[in-house]
Design a protein around this motif. Structure first.
Motif, PDB file in Angstrom:
ATOM      1  N   THR A 149      -2.634  -7.140   4.365  1.00 17.16           N
ATOM      2  CA  THR A 149      -4.089  -7.308   4.411  1.00 17.16           C
ATOM      3  C   THR A 149      -4.540  -8.344   5.427  1.00 17.16           C
ATOM      4  O   THR A 149      -5.685  -8.315   5.863  1.00 17.16           O
ATOM      5  CB  THR A 149      -4.637  -7.727   3.026  1.00 17.16           C
ATOM      6  OG1 THR A 149      -4.133  -9.034   2.705  1.00 17.16           O
ATOM      7  CG2 THR A 149      -4.260  -6.732   1.949  1.00 17.16           C
ATOM      8  N   GLY A 164       0.822  -1.202   0.000  1.00 11.58           N
ATOM      9  CA  GLY A 164       0.000   0.000   0.000  1.00 11.58           C
ATOM     10  C   GLY A 164       0.856   1.252   0.000  1.00 11.58           C
ATOM     11  O   GLY A 164       2.065   1.197  -0.149  1.00 11.58           O
ATOM     12  N   GLU A 207      -8.732  -5.057  -5.720  1.00 12.02           N
ATOM     13  CA  GLU A 207      -7.488  -4.350  -5.383  1.00 12.02           C
ATOM     14  C   GLU A 207      -6.380  -4.715  -6.376  1.00 12.02           C
ATOM     15  O   GLU A 207      -5.637  -3.858  -6.837  1.00 12.02           O
ATOM     16  CB  GLU A 207      -7.028  -4.682  -3.956  1.00 12.02           C
ATOM     17  CG  GLU A 207      -7.914  -4.107  -2.878  1.00 12.02           C
ATOM     18  CD  GLU A 207      -9.049  -5.059  -2.497  1.00 12.02           C
ATOM     19  OE1 GLU A 207      -9.196  -6.135  -3.118  1.00 12.02           O
ATOM     20  OE2 GLU A 207      -9.797  -4.703  -1.570  1.00 12.02           O
ATOM     21  N   PRO A 229      -5.045   0.255  -2.637  1.00 15.69           N
ATOM     22  CA  PRO A 229      -4.874  -0.439  -1.358  1.00 15.69           C
ATOM     23  C   PRO A 229      -3.867  -1.586  -1.491  1.00 15.69           C
ATOM     24  O   PRO A 229      -3.616  -2.085  -2.583  1.00 15.69           O
ATOM     25  CB  PRO A 229      -6.273  -0.971  -1.040  1.00 15.69           C
ATOM     26  CG  PRO A 229      -7.034  -0.922  -2.298  1.00 15.69           C
ATOM     27  CD  PRO A 229      -6.378   0.091  -3.195  1.00 15.69           C
ATOM     28  N   ALA A 230      -3.318  -1.982  -0.372  1.00 15.29           N
ATOM     29  CA  ALA A 230      -2.337  -3.064  -0.329  1.00 15.29           C
ATOM     30  C   ALA A 230      -2.922  -4.345  -0.904  1.00 15.29           C
ATOM     31  O   ALA A 230      -4.108  -4.618  -0.782  1.00 15.29           O
ATOM     32  CB  ALA A 230      -1.892  -3.297   1.110  1.00 15.29           C
TER      33      ALA A 230
END
Length: 152
Positions: A109, A96, A119, A102-103
């Protein structure tokens, strides 16, 4: 040397970047966990904390790239095959930090890696932009360069 050949400095720069990429992809991340032993079951995720800020490459795996000094010093006009490591992390390593992305790393996560999820699809767009920008710059700076496969 023909009038369309890039200057030796440009060839050395492209070769250096490519050499660094080749070295970078051959070195496993320092935080890689070994495979679980038989009977141990699934891997577990342990978040990494601490560390010191670094300048230079933004991606974690981009920071380990090193240039081949002999290749940088070369003044040969001979064609050189190289592999380039661009400045982005793999899905498994991306923790991220980029706006709107987002990661995807399980270490961040806490979930299994999902390379087909939303994502990952957004992160794929980021990767494609980096690759396309590089290829456009390569074509401008080294008109005779030929790009081969994209490896992810």
């Amino acid at each position: 040397m023909s009038s369309t050949s890039p200057p030796p400095r440009t060839r050395r720069l492209v070769a250096a970047v490519a050499g660094a990429g080749l070295i970078a992809i051959m070195i496993p991340p320092a935080h890689a966990d070994p495979a679980p032993s038989p009977g141990q079951g699934r891997w577990t995720v342990t978040p990494l904390t601490g560390g010191e800020p670094m300048q230079g490459a933004r991606s974690e795996t981009g920071r380990i790239a090193r240039s081949d000094q002999a290749l940088l010093r070369s003044t040969s006009d001979a064609t050189v095959n190289v592999m380039v490591k661009l400045d982005y992390d793999s899905y498994a390593a991306y923790r991220g930090g980029l706006d709107g992305l987002p990661a995807t790393s399980p270490a961040e996560t806490g979930r299994s890696l999902d390379v087909r999820g939303a994502e990952a699809r957004r992160y794929t767009g980021h990767i494609e932009r980096i690759e396309n920008d590089f290829l456009a710059a390569l074509a401008r700076e080294v008109p005779g360069a030929k790009a081969g496969q994209r490896l992810r």
